[in-house]
Design a protein around this motif. Structure first.
Motif, PDB file in Angstrom:
ATOM      1  N   VAL A   1      34.803  56.890  57.131  1.00 33.92           N
ATOM      2  CA  VAL A   1      35.779  56.280  56.391  1.00 33.92           C
ATOM      3  C   VAL A   1      36.293  57.260  54.675  1.00 33.92           C
ATOM      4  O   VAL A   1      35.076  56.430  54.257  1.00 33.92           O
ATOM      5  N   LEU A   2      36.725  58.101  54.440  1.00 40.81           N
ATOM      6  CA  LEU A   2      37.151  58.312  53.074  1.00 40.81           C
ATOM      7  C   LEU A   2      37.769  57.293  52.025  1.00 40.81           C
ATOM      8  O   LEU A   2      38.565  56.732  52.742  1.00 40.81           O
ATOM      9  N   TYR A   3      36.450  57.121  51.603  1.00 37.25           N
ATOM     10  CA  TYR A   3      37.559  56.306  49.852  1.00 37.25           C
ATOM     11  C   TYR A   3      38.206  57.027  49.141  1.00 37.25           C
ATOM     12  O   TYR A   3      37.700  57.938  48.082  1.00 37.25           O
ATOM     13  N   ASP A   4      38.930  55.841  48.840  1.00 35.62           N
ATOM     14  CA  ASP A   4      39.578  56.842  46.903  1.00 35.62           C
ATOM     15  C   ASP A   4      38.591  56.041  46.215  1.00 35.62           C
ATOM     16  O   ASP A   4      38.514  55.000  45.983  1.00 35.62           O
ATOM     17  N   THR A   5      39.351  56.857  44.828  1.00 37.81           N
ATOM     18  CA  THR A   5      38.183  57.041  43.957  1.00 37.81           C
ATOM     19  C   THR A   5      39.178  56.613  42.644  1.00 37.81           C
ATOM     20  O   THR A   5      38.763  56.809  41.247  1.00 37.81           O
ATOM     21  N   HIS A   6      40.435  57.448  42.499  1.00 41.36           N
ATOM     22  CA  HIS A   6      41.566  57.239  41.638  1.00 41.36           C
ATOM     23  C   HIS A   6      42.533  56.837  41.629  1.00 41.36           C
ATOM     24  O   HIS A   6      42.875  56.272  40.262  1.00 41.36           O
ATOM     25  N   GLY A   7      42.471  55.798  42.013  1.00 43.58           N
ATOM     26  CA  GLY A   7      43.185  54.389  41.920  1.00 43.58           C
ATOM     27  C   GLY A   7      44.670  53.954  41.354  1.00 43.58           C
ATOM     28  O   GLY A   7      45.292  55.379  42.061  1.00 43.58           O
ATOM     29  N   ALA A   8      44.728  53.639  40.207  1.00 43.72           N
ATOM     30  CA  ALA A   8      46.206  53.899  39.800  1.00 43.72           C
ATOM     31  C   ALA A   8      46.580  54.599  39.474  1.00 43.72           C
ATOM     32  O   ALA A   8      47.659  55.128  39.213  1.00 43.72           O
ATOM     33  N   TYR A   9      45.754  55.625  38.714  1.00 41.21           N
ATOM     34  CA  TYR A   9      46.192  57.321  38.160  1.00 41.21           C
ATOM     35  C   TYR A   9      46.484  57.768  39.731  1.00 41.21           C
ATOM     36  O   TYR A   9      47.462  59.302  38.706  1.00 41.21           O
ATOM     37  N   LEU A  10      46.889  57.536  40.633  1.00 44.63           N
ATOM     38  CA  LEU A  10      47.292  58.566  41.537  1.00 44.63           C
ATOM     39  C   LEU A  10      49.209  58.247  40.857  1.00 44.63           C
ATOM     40  O   LEU A  10      50.065  59.466  41.642  1.00 44.63           O
ATOM     41  N   GLU A  11      48.891  56.746  41.316  1.00 47.96           N
ATOM     42  CA  GLU A  11      51.120  56.858  40.577  1.00 47.96           C
ATOM     43  C   GLU A  11      51.812  57.169  39.802  1.00 47.96           C
ATOM     44  O   GLU A  11      52.337  57.225  39.710  1.00 47.96           O
ATOM     45  N   SER A  12      50.977  57.205  38.396  1.00 45.54           N
ATOM     46  CA  SER A  12      51.238  57.590  36.742  1.00 45.54           C
ATOM     47  C   SER A  12      52.426  59.427  37.844  1.00 45.54           C
ATOM     48  O   SER A  12      53.543  59.086  36.902  1.00 45.54           O
ATOM     49  N   PRO A  13      51.838  59.910  38.279  1.00 48.49           N
ATOM     50  CA  PRO A  13      52.309  61.508  38.418  1.00 48.49           C
ATOM     51  C   PRO A  13      53.979  61.272  38.868  1.00 48.49           C
ATOM     52  O   PRO A  13      54.797  61.728  38.787  1.00 48.49           O
ATOM     53  N   ARG A  14      53.361  60.446  40.112  1.00 47.51           N
ATOM     54  CA  ARG A  14      54.588  59.914  40.936  1.00 47.51           C
ATOM     55  C   ARG A  14      55.819  58.613  40.324  1.00 47.51           C
ATOM     56  O   ARG A  14      56.995  59.618  40.422  1.00 47.51           O
ATOM     57  N   ARG A  15      54.948  57.921  39.432  1.00 49.65           N
ATOM     58  CA  ARG A  15      56.202  57.132  39.169  1.00 49.65           C
ATOM     59  C   ARG A  15      57.008  58.131  37.621  1.00 49.65           C
ATOM     60  O   ARG A  15      57.741  57.702  37.693  1.00 49.65           O
TER      61      ARG A  15
END
Length: 547
Positions: free
Chosen positions: A146-160
Motif C-alpha cells: 500500500v502506498l501511503y501519503d506523506t504530504h497531508g494537508a499540503y495537497l489541498e492548498s493548491p486545490r483550494r
C-alpha cells in the motif's frame, strides 16, 4: 514553471540520471511552446519568494504566458527558511503567485505535489520525510503493498486556492499515486532515483531515493501531466505531441544521441510507427538505422542536425581508407523510414567523396530535410529502394546525388556549390525509373557557371526533370556522357517544360529527350512498385504525429 526539485532542471555532470518532470516537459509540445523552467531544488513557496526568484520570474511574464506553479515538498520542512502552514501562509503564497501572474496578463495553473514512493506505514501522525539513503547503509522497515501519503494537508492548498480564484488545477498527486500504486513496490523503483553503487559516476555510492525521478520516471510523469494539462487547459491541447522517444543534448529527453534512440526501437515492430523527436542541437555521430528497425520516424525541431566529417580517403580504425560508402554520416537500412525537419551533413569539405546520407531501405520518405556536403552528398544506394524527397534542400559539387535507387524529388532545391554534375545515377538495366525531379529549383553559389544536370555513373542511368526551374549555372548542353560515347545509347536523360535561364532545349545534348507529356511519370506511378506505395496519398496520414 516555478516549483521544487521534483519539477526542476538538473545538472548532467557525471551522467546524473536525475530529472524533474519539468526538465523533460518541452518534448511533449510543439515548438510553438517554449518552456522556461525556474523550478529549483530545495525551494518552498516561501524561500522561492524570499530569495528573489519569484521577482525575477514575474518580471519576465508577458500577456498570454502560462505560469505553472507546484510547491509543497519543501513547504513541509520544519526549518524557518522554508516552512509554511497549509490553510495559512502556504495558501497566501499561492494566491500571490496567481494574482501577480494575472496582473501581468499571464495565465496561472496550480499543481499539487507528486507522491513520494512510500510503501511503509507511518508510525505516528507526523509526515514521513524521505531521506536519500546509500544502498545497504542501514536496516529499513519492510515495504508493504500500500502506498501511503506523506504530504497531508499540503495537497489541498493548491486545490483550494484554484477553486477560490477560478484557476486551472492539475492533481499531480492523484496522477502519480495511481501510477506508483499501480506499479507496486518493486516496479515503481524504476521511476525514482534508485541507483546501484559504482554504476553512475555522479553517484558512486549509489542511492535509494523515493522522492526524485530518474529520466524514465520524469518522462512517464511528464506525459501524464501533459494529458491532464490538455484536459484542464484546453487552449494548450492543440500543441501537445507524443513521441515514443525524445533525443536532446540538454537532458530533456530519453537519450543524448540519436543512435541511442534508434537502438532502443524494438526490432521488427510491425503495424505501428516508432516516433523519435530530435530536439535542437548538432549531434555529431555516425548514425545507423538497421534493417530490423522498421517504421521509424525521425522528427527534428528547428536546428536539429546530424553531423560527421568522415571522407573516402580518411583512414578507419584498422588503417584502411574508408571509401565512399564508409564515409557517410547516416546509414538508413530499415524500410519505411521517415525523416522530417532534419539536417544531414558531412562537414569534411572539398576532400573528395564525403557522404552525408546513405539510403538503402525501401520506401524512404524525407520531408523538409537538408542534405549538406560537397562531393557525393546523397547516396541513394539501394538497388531495390524507392525514395521520396519533398520540399528538401540538397547541396554539393560533383555527383552530389548518386546511386542505384528509384527516387522522386518533389519541390526540392538542388544547389551547386561549385562547377560539376548534379546527379550521377547508376540505374540498373531494365529498371523503368531512376531519378525524377518534379517542380524543383536548381540554384548555385555566385560564380558557378558550368554545371551538368547529370552524367551516367552506369550505362543505363536515368534522370528526368519535369517543370524544373534551372539557374544560369546549368550548361546549355545539359547532359554529359562521362567520356563514354556508348553511354549515349543506353542512358535515358529527359526534360519536360524546363524553365529559367538554364532551360535551353535547342542546345541540349543530342542523346537527351524533350518529353511531350508526363504520362507514366506521375509520382504514384514512379514509386508504385509491386505494393502500390504512394507516400503523398491522404496527406501523408501514416506519418502524422500522435496528438
Amino acid at each position: 514553471m516555478i516549483g521544487d526539485s521534483t519539477m526542476a532542471n538538473k545538472k548532467l555532470d557525471g551522467g546524473n540520471p536525475e530529472r524533474g518532470w519539468g526538465h523533460v516537459l518541452a518534448g511533449f509540445f510543439s515548438e510553438d511552446i517554449v518552456v522556461d523552467n525556474h523550478a529549483q531544488n530545495g525551494r518552498s513557496s516561501k524561500s522561492f519568494i524570499n530569495e528573489g526568484r519569484w521577482e525575477k520570474v514575474i518580471s519576465q511574464v508577458k500577456k498570454g504566458d502560462y505560469v505553472f506553479i507546484q510547491f509543497g515538498h519543501n513547504d513541509e520542512k520544519k526549518d524557518s527558511t522554508r516552512y509554511t502552514v497549509p490553510g495559512g501562509s502556504f495558501d497566501d503564497n499561492l494566491r500571490r503567485f496567481v494574482n501577480e501572474t494575472r496582473a501581468k496578463g499571464g495565465i496561472p495553473v496550480l499543481f499539487n505535489s507528486i507522491v513520494r514512493r512510500n510503501f511503509i506505514s507511518p508510525d505516528d501522525k507526523d509526515m514521513k520525510v524521505d531521506a536519500r539513503k546509500v544502498p545497504g547503509a542501514a536496516t529499513k522497515p519492510v515495504e508493504g503493498n500500500v502506498l501511503y501519503d506523506t504530504h497531508g494537508a499540503y495537497l489541498e492548498s493548491p486545490r483550494r486556492v484554484a477553486k477560490e480564484l477560478g484557476v486551472a488545477f492539475v492533481d499531480m498527486n492523484k496522477i502519480t499515486h495511481d501510477l506508483v500504486q499501480g506499479m507496486g513496490p518493486v516496479e515503481s523503483k524504476k521511476l525514482f532515483m534508485w541507483v546501484q553503487p559504482q554504476t553512475v559516476p555522479a553517484i558512486p555510492q549509489g542511492r535509494e531515493d523515493n522522492t526524485h525521478l530518474n529520466v524514465y520516471g520524469a518522462r512517464v510523469v511528464a506525459k501524464l501531466a501533459v494529458q491532464a494539462i490538455a484536459k484542464e487547459v484546453p487552449a494548450l491541447a492543440g500543441y501537445v505531441r507524443y513521441y515514443d522517444y525524445v533525443v536532446a543534448k540538454d537532458g530533456s529527453g530519453d537519450f543524448f544521441t540519436v543512435q541511442e534512440a534508434i537502438d532502443a526501437v524494438p526490432d521488427f515492430r510491425k503495424g505501428v510507427r516508432t516516433t523519435i523527436l530530435i530536439r535542437k542541437g548538432v549531434y555529431k555521430e555516425k548514425l545507423v538505422v538497421p534493417e530490423s528497425k522498421i517504421n521509424v520516424s525521425l522528427i527534428g525541431q528547428e536546428g536539429a542536425v546530424i553531423s560527421n566529417d568522415d571522407y573516402a580517403d580518411k583512414l578507419n580504425r584498422l588503417g584502411e581508407k574508408m571509401g565512399t560508402s564508409g564515409s557517410s554520416t547516416c546509414y538508413i537500412y530499415g524500410p519505411d523510414f521517415y525523416a522530417e525537419n532534419i539536417t544531414f551533413e558531412n562537414t569534411a569539405g572539398p576532400v573528395g567523396q564525403a557522404v552525408a546520407c546513405f539510403v538503402n531501405g525501401d520506401r524512404a520518405y524525407f520531408k523538409h530535410c537538408r542534405f549538406l556536403g560537397f562531393q557525393d552528398t546523397l547516396y541513394t544506394y539501394g538497388k531495390h529502394s524507392r525514395q521520396y524527397y519533398e520540399d528538401c534542400y540538397i547541396e554539393g559539387t560533383v555527383d552530389f546525388i548518386f546511386g542505384w535507387s528509384t527516387v522522386v524529388f518533389n519541390r526540392c532545391t538542388i544547389h551547386s556549390k561549385r562547377d560539376g554534375y548534379v546527379t550521377a545515377p547508376s540505374t540498373d538495366q531494365g529498371k523503368k525509373y531512376g531519378y525524377v525531379f518534379y517542380d524543383c529549383k536548381l540554384t548555385a553559389d555566385e560564380g558557378v557557371k558550368n554545371v551538368y544536370l547529370s552524367r551516367p555513373w552506369r550505362p543505363y542511368a536515368q534522370a528526368v526533370y519535369i517543370r524544373c526551374e534551372l539557374g544560369s549555372h546549368i550548361l546549355p548542353v545539359g547532359w554529359n556522357n562521362w567520356g563514354k560515347k556508348e553511354n549515349e545509347k543506353t542512358a535515358f536523360y529527359a526534360e519536360y517544360q524546363s524553365k529559367g535561364p538554364g532551360a535551353n532545349p535547342q542546345a541540349r545534348a543530342g542523346f537527351s529527350h524533350q518529353l511531350k507529356t508526363t504520362k507514366g511519370y506521375e509520382i504514384s506511378t514512379v514509386l508504385a512498385g509491386d505494393d502500390g506505395w504512394n507516400p503523398v496519398k491522404n496527406g501523408n496520414a501514416v506519418f502524422e504525429i500522435k496528438r
